[in-house]
Design a protein around this motif. Sequence first.
Motif, PDB file in Angstrom:
ATOM      1  N   ASP A 185       0.920  -5.061   9.187  1.00  0.00           N
ATOM      2  CA  ASP A 185       2.289  -4.864   8.682  1.00  0.00           C
ATOM      3  C   ASP A 185       3.169  -6.071   8.997  1.00  0.00           C
ATOM      4  N   GLU A 186       2.999  -6.638  10.186  1.00  0.00           N
ATOM      5  CA  GLU A 186       3.778  -7.828  10.542  1.00  0.00           C
ATOM      6  C   GLU A 186       3.373  -9.020   9.685  1.00  0.00           C
ATOM      7  N   ALA A 187       2.083  -9.138   9.417  1.00  0.00           N
ATOM      8  CA  ALA A 187       1.599 -10.221   8.562  1.00  0.00           C
ATOM      9  C   ALA A 187       2.174 -10.098   7.156  1.00  0.00           C
ATOM     10  N   LEU A 188       2.177  -8.885   6.619  1.00  0.00           N
ATOM     11  CA  LEU A 188       2.711  -8.657   5.271  1.00  0.00           C
ATOM     12  C   LEU A 188       4.202  -8.970   5.224  1.00  0.00           C
ATOM     13  N   ASN A 189       4.928  -8.584   6.274  1.00  0.00           N
ATOM     14  CA  ASN A 189       6.358  -8.855   6.333  1.00  0.00           C
ATOM     15  C   ASN A 189       6.628 -10.362   6.323  1.00  0.00           C
ATOM     16  N   CYS A 190       5.894 -11.100   7.151  1.00  0.00           N
ATOM     17  CA  CYS A 190       6.090 -12.552   7.222  1.00  0.00           C
ATOM     18  C   CYS A 190       5.655 -13.229   5.921  1.00  0.00           C
ATOM     19  N   TYR A 191       4.597 -12.731   5.348  1.00  0.00           N
ATOM     20  CA  TYR A 191       4.126 -13.249   4.055  1.00  0.00           C
ATOM     21  C   TYR A 191       5.213 -13.080   2.997  1.00  0.00           C
ATOM     22  N   ASN A 192       5.811 -11.888   2.960  1.00  0.00           N
ATOM     23  CA  ASN A 192       6.853 -11.602   1.964  1.00  0.00           C
ATOM     24  C   ASN A 192       8.148 -12.361   2.237  1.00  0.00           C
ATOM     25  N   PHE A 218     -11.368 -10.101  14.071  1.00  0.00           N
ATOM     26  CA  PHE A 218     -11.904 -10.370  12.742  1.00  0.00           C
ATOM     27  C   PHE A 218     -11.407  -9.349  11.721  1.00  0.00           C
ATOM     28  N   GLU A 219     -11.229  -8.097  12.166  1.00  0.00           N
ATOM     29  CA  GLU A 219     -10.795  -7.050  11.247  1.00  0.00           C
ATOM     30  C   GLU A 219      -9.399  -7.335  10.713  1.00  0.00           C
ATOM     31  N   LEU A 220      -8.512  -7.813  11.580  1.00  0.00           N
ATOM     32  CA  LEU A 220      -7.158  -8.158  11.149  1.00  0.00           C
ATOM     33  C   LEU A 220      -7.206  -9.318  10.159  1.00  0.00           C
ATOM     34  N   VAL A 221      -8.039 -10.304  10.438  1.00  0.00           N
ATOM     35  CA  VAL A 221      -8.183 -11.440   9.526  1.00  0.00           C
ATOM     36  C   VAL A 221      -8.634 -10.947   8.143  1.00  0.00           C
ATOM     37  N   LYS A 222      -9.635 -10.077   8.123  1.00  0.00           N
ATOM     38  CA  LYS A 222     -10.147  -9.540   6.854  1.00  0.00           C
ATOM     39  C   LYS A 222      -9.060  -8.776   6.101  1.00  0.00           C
ATOM     40  N   ASN A 223      -8.287  -7.966   6.829  1.00  0.00           N
ATOM     41  CA  ASN A 223      -7.250  -7.164   6.177  1.00  0.00           C
ATOM     42  C   ASN A 223      -6.114  -8.008   5.642  1.00  0.00           C
ATOM     43  N   ILE A 224      -5.743  -9.062   6.381  1.00  0.00           N
ATOM     44  CA  ILE A 224      -4.694  -9.951   5.885  1.00  0.00           C
ATOM     45  C   ILE A 224      -5.173 -10.636   4.602  1.00  0.00           C
ATOM     46  N   LYS A 225      -6.382 -11.129   4.619  1.00  0.00           N
ATOM     47  CA  LYS A 225      -6.930 -11.819   3.457  1.00  0.00           C
ATOM     48  C   LYS A 225      -7.028 -10.877   2.265  1.00  0.00           C
ATOM     49  N   LYS A 226      -7.352  -9.616   2.547  1.00  0.00           N
ATOM     50  CA  LYS A 226      -7.490  -8.617   1.481  1.00  0.00           C
ATOM     51  C   LYS A 226      -6.151  -8.248   0.865  1.00  0.00           C
ATOM     52  N   ASN A 227      -5.097  -8.221   1.672  1.00  0.00           N
ATOM     53  CA  ASN A 227      -3.802  -7.734   1.216  1.00  0.00           C
ATOM     54  C   ASN A 227      -2.796  -8.835   0.849  1.00  0.00           C
ATOM     55  N   CYS A 228      -3.131 -10.077   1.141  1.00  0.00           N
ATOM     56  CA  CYS A 228      -2.243 -11.190   0.798  1.00  0.00           C
ATOM     57  C   CYS A 228      -2.994 -12.186  -0.078  1.00  0.00           C
ATOM     58  N   ASP A 229      -2.272 -12.949  -0.817  1.00  0.00           N
ATOM     59  CA  ASP A 229      -2.882 -13.954  -1.674  1.00  0.00           C
ATOM     60  C   ASP A 229      -3.157 -15.201  -0.842  1.00  0.00           C
ATOM     61  N   ILE A 230      -4.244 -15.102  -0.054  1.00  0.00           N
ATOM     62  CA  ILE A 230      -4.594 -16.173   0.891  1.00  0.00           C
ATOM     63  C   ILE A 230      -5.622 -17.111   0.256  1.00  0.00           C
TER      64      ILE A 230
END
Length: 230
Positions: A185-192, A218-230
């Motif tokens: 959630d924090e990653a998505l917020n900063c991304y946005n 690793f799980e957080l990395v995978k989820n960030i990549k999955k949910n953001c346009d990385i």
Amino acid sequence: MINNGNASFTSPTTNIPSKITGKNTTIKTNLEIPHAALIPKKNNFPKIANKKIKNNIIVSVQAMPDEPLHDENCLTALMKSVVELGGAKVLRLAGVRDIKNAKKLFPNVVVIGITKPSKIPQNYKELVYITPTVEDCRAIIEAGADIVAFDGTFRKRKNDEKLEDLIKYVKSENKLAMADIATLDEALNCYNLGCDIVSTTLSGYTTQTQNNPATPDFELVKNIKKNCDI
């Protein structure tokens, strides 16, 4: 190392012969858990910075003021070691002194700058202490940092400053904004909010994530990549 098509960062480790025990032992410097620095495709990177950061290791060269390695000569030697011998292209440094020294010695190396308190408080998992204010951002930008890293969690900030204000200030100075986060959630917020880099630096270092395994997330990395346009 965590790579995942982006950058990873770690700290140098040094084996030092022990003269205290008189035995053939070694003392290892603290080695933090490697983390991933994920770069959104919509970033504002200059091409040269993007080339140096993507798929490379970011080396964190830091020590607390009460540690022997904080001596200016020691940290300068460590920087020379990882850049001149190890080939590091990106350094993550804490404080004006070391940022200035790095840019003077290695003008072509990308420097990620942060500030930290002189002593980390015992309740650090509850606090924002990595580059908490706009004034901290200003200090490390003036020192020469190419990228400003800051706490991007949802924790309360000093003087009730807003995360978006730090990001706006960094971008107004034509520098790159790097958010240290602990959760998706924090990653998505900063991304946005438009951060140029989202890093898993604080996973395991907040009350919400303190029970995470002491291994790379690793799980957080995978989820960030999955949910953001990385």
